[in-house]
Design a protein around this motif. Structure first.
Motif, PDB file in Angstrom:
ATOM      1  N   ARG A   1       0.870  -1.174   0.000  1.00  0.00           N
ATOM      2  CA  ARG A   1       0.000   0.000   0.000  1.00  0.00           C
ATOM      3  C   ARG A   1       0.908   1.226   0.000  1.00  0.00           C
ATOM      4  NH1 ARG A   1      -2.123  -1.840   5.621  1.00  0.00           N
ATOM      5  NH2 ARG A   1       0.132  -1.995   5.677  1.00  0.00           N
ATOM      6  N   LEU A   2       0.815   2.011  -1.045  1.00  0.00           N
ATOM      7  CA  LEU A   2       1.742   3.136  -1.202  1.00  0.00           C
ATOM      8  C   LEU A   2       1.578   4.201  -0.131  1.00  0.00           C
ATOM      9  CD1 LEU A   2       1.758   3.613  -5.071  1.00  0.00           C
ATOM     10  CD2 LEU A   2       3.303   2.268  -3.644  1.00  0.00           C
TER      11      LEU A   2
ATOM     12  N   PRO B   1      10.550  -0.825   1.309  1.00  0.00           N
ATOM     13  CA  PRO B   1      10.539  -0.477  -0.113  1.00  0.00           C
ATOM     14  C   PRO B   1       9.499  -1.264  -0.914  1.00  0.00           C
ATOM     15  CG  PRO B   1      12.471  -1.786   0.421  1.00  0.00           C
ATOM     16  CD  PRO B   1      11.787  -1.484   1.720  1.00  0.00           C
ATOM     17  N   VAL B   2       8.948  -0.615  -1.925  1.00  0.00           N
ATOM     18  CA  VAL B   2       7.923  -1.200  -2.783  1.00  0.00           C
ATOM     19  C   VAL B   2       8.521  -1.439  -4.167  1.00  0.00           C
ATOM     20  CG1 VAL B   2       5.715  -0.768  -3.943  1.00  0.00           C
ATOM     21  CG2 VAL B   2       6.026  -0.103  -1.550  1.00  0.00           C
ATOM     22  N   ILE B   3       8.237  -2.614  -4.726  1.00  0.00           N
ATOM     23  CA  ILE B   3       8.637  -2.872  -6.107  1.00  0.00           C
ATOM     24  C   ILE B   3       7.386  -3.052  -6.950  1.00  0.00           C
ATOM     25  CG2 ILE B   3      10.917  -3.834  -5.593  1.00  0.00           C
ATOM     26  CD1 ILE B   3       9.757  -6.612  -5.827  1.00  0.00           C
ATOM     27  N   ALA B   4       7.542  -2.836  -8.246  1.00  0.00           N
ATOM     28  CA  ALA B   4       6.411  -2.932  -9.164  1.00  0.00           C
ATOM     29  C   ALA B   4       6.934  -3.310 -10.539  1.00  0.00           C
ATOM     30  CB  ALA B   4       5.643  -1.613  -9.224  1.00  0.00           C
TER      31      ALA B   4
ATOM     32  N   LEU C   1      10.457   1.843  -5.374  1.00  0.00           N
ATOM     33  CA  LEU C   1      10.424   3.049  -4.554  1.00  0.00           C
ATOM     34  C   LEU C   1      10.992   2.671  -3.192  1.00  0.00           C
ATOM     35  CD1 LEU C   1       6.922   4.777  -5.020  1.00  0.00           C
ATOM     36  CD2 LEU C   1       9.147   5.661  -5.718  1.00  0.00           C
ATOM     37  N   ASP C   2      12.042   3.362  -2.775  1.00  0.00           N
ATOM     38  CA  ASP C   2      12.664   3.028  -1.495  1.00  0.00           C
ATOM     39  C   ASP C   2      11.906   3.607  -0.307  1.00  0.00           C
ATOM     40  OD1 ASP C   2      15.085   1.507  -2.131  1.00  0.00           O
ATOM     41  OD2 ASP C   2      15.609   3.296  -3.276  1.00  0.00           O
TER      42      ASP C   2
ATOM     43  N   GLU D   1      10.064   9.529  -7.686  1.00  0.00           N
ATOM     44  CA  GLU D   1      10.159   8.811  -8.954  1.00  0.00           C
ATOM     45  C   GLU D   1      10.556   7.365  -8.717  1.00  0.00           C
ATOM     46  OE1 GLU D   1      12.538  11.504  -8.698  1.00  0.00           O
ATOM     47  OE2 GLU D   1      11.016  12.974  -9.214  1.00  0.00           O
ATOM     48  N   TRP D   2       9.879   6.474  -9.456  1.00  0.00           N
ATOM     49  CA  TRP D   2      10.299   5.082  -9.477  1.00  0.00           C
ATOM     50  C   TRP D   2      11.624   4.991 -10.219  1.00  0.00           C
ATOM     51  CZ3 TRP D   2       7.336   1.042  -7.435  1.00  0.00           C
ATOM     52  CH2 TRP D   2       6.045   1.389  -7.027  1.00  0.00           C
TER      53      TRP D   2
END
Ligand SMILES: [Zn+2]
Length: 80
Positions: free
Chosen positions: A33-34, A41-44, A55-56, A62-63
């Motif tokens: 969940r952003l 960190p989120v990866i996509a 995104l760290d 920015e990604w």
């Protein structure tokens, strides 16, 4: 290519653009969940090249592309 897209493009030559619903927590692979700092960190999956982007921090705007493999979260009910 506009000036701003030139600034934002990284070594791949395009802007890292996340595919909707492809956000996963890097640690654990659960859907991310952003809006929650603890999910980072989120990866996509990059919509442009299919590569992995990251995104760290919640405050990172920015990604960026990273050399690891991301996969979409398994849809609910798919236990494989
Ligand atoms: Zn890409």
């Amino acid at each position: 290519m506009t000036y701003i897209s030139y600034i934002l493009a990284d070594a791949t030559g395009h802007i890292a653009t996340p595919e909707p619903a492809s956000y996963t927590m890097e640690n654990g692979g659960a859907p991310a969940r952003l809006l929650y700092a603890e999910d980072y960190p989120v990866i996509a999956v990059c919509k442009v090249c299919g590569g992995t982007i990251k995104l760290d921090h919640k405050t990172q705007m920015e990604w960026r592309h990273v050399p690891i493999k991301a996969a979409r979260p398994a849809p609910p009910g798919d236990d494989k």
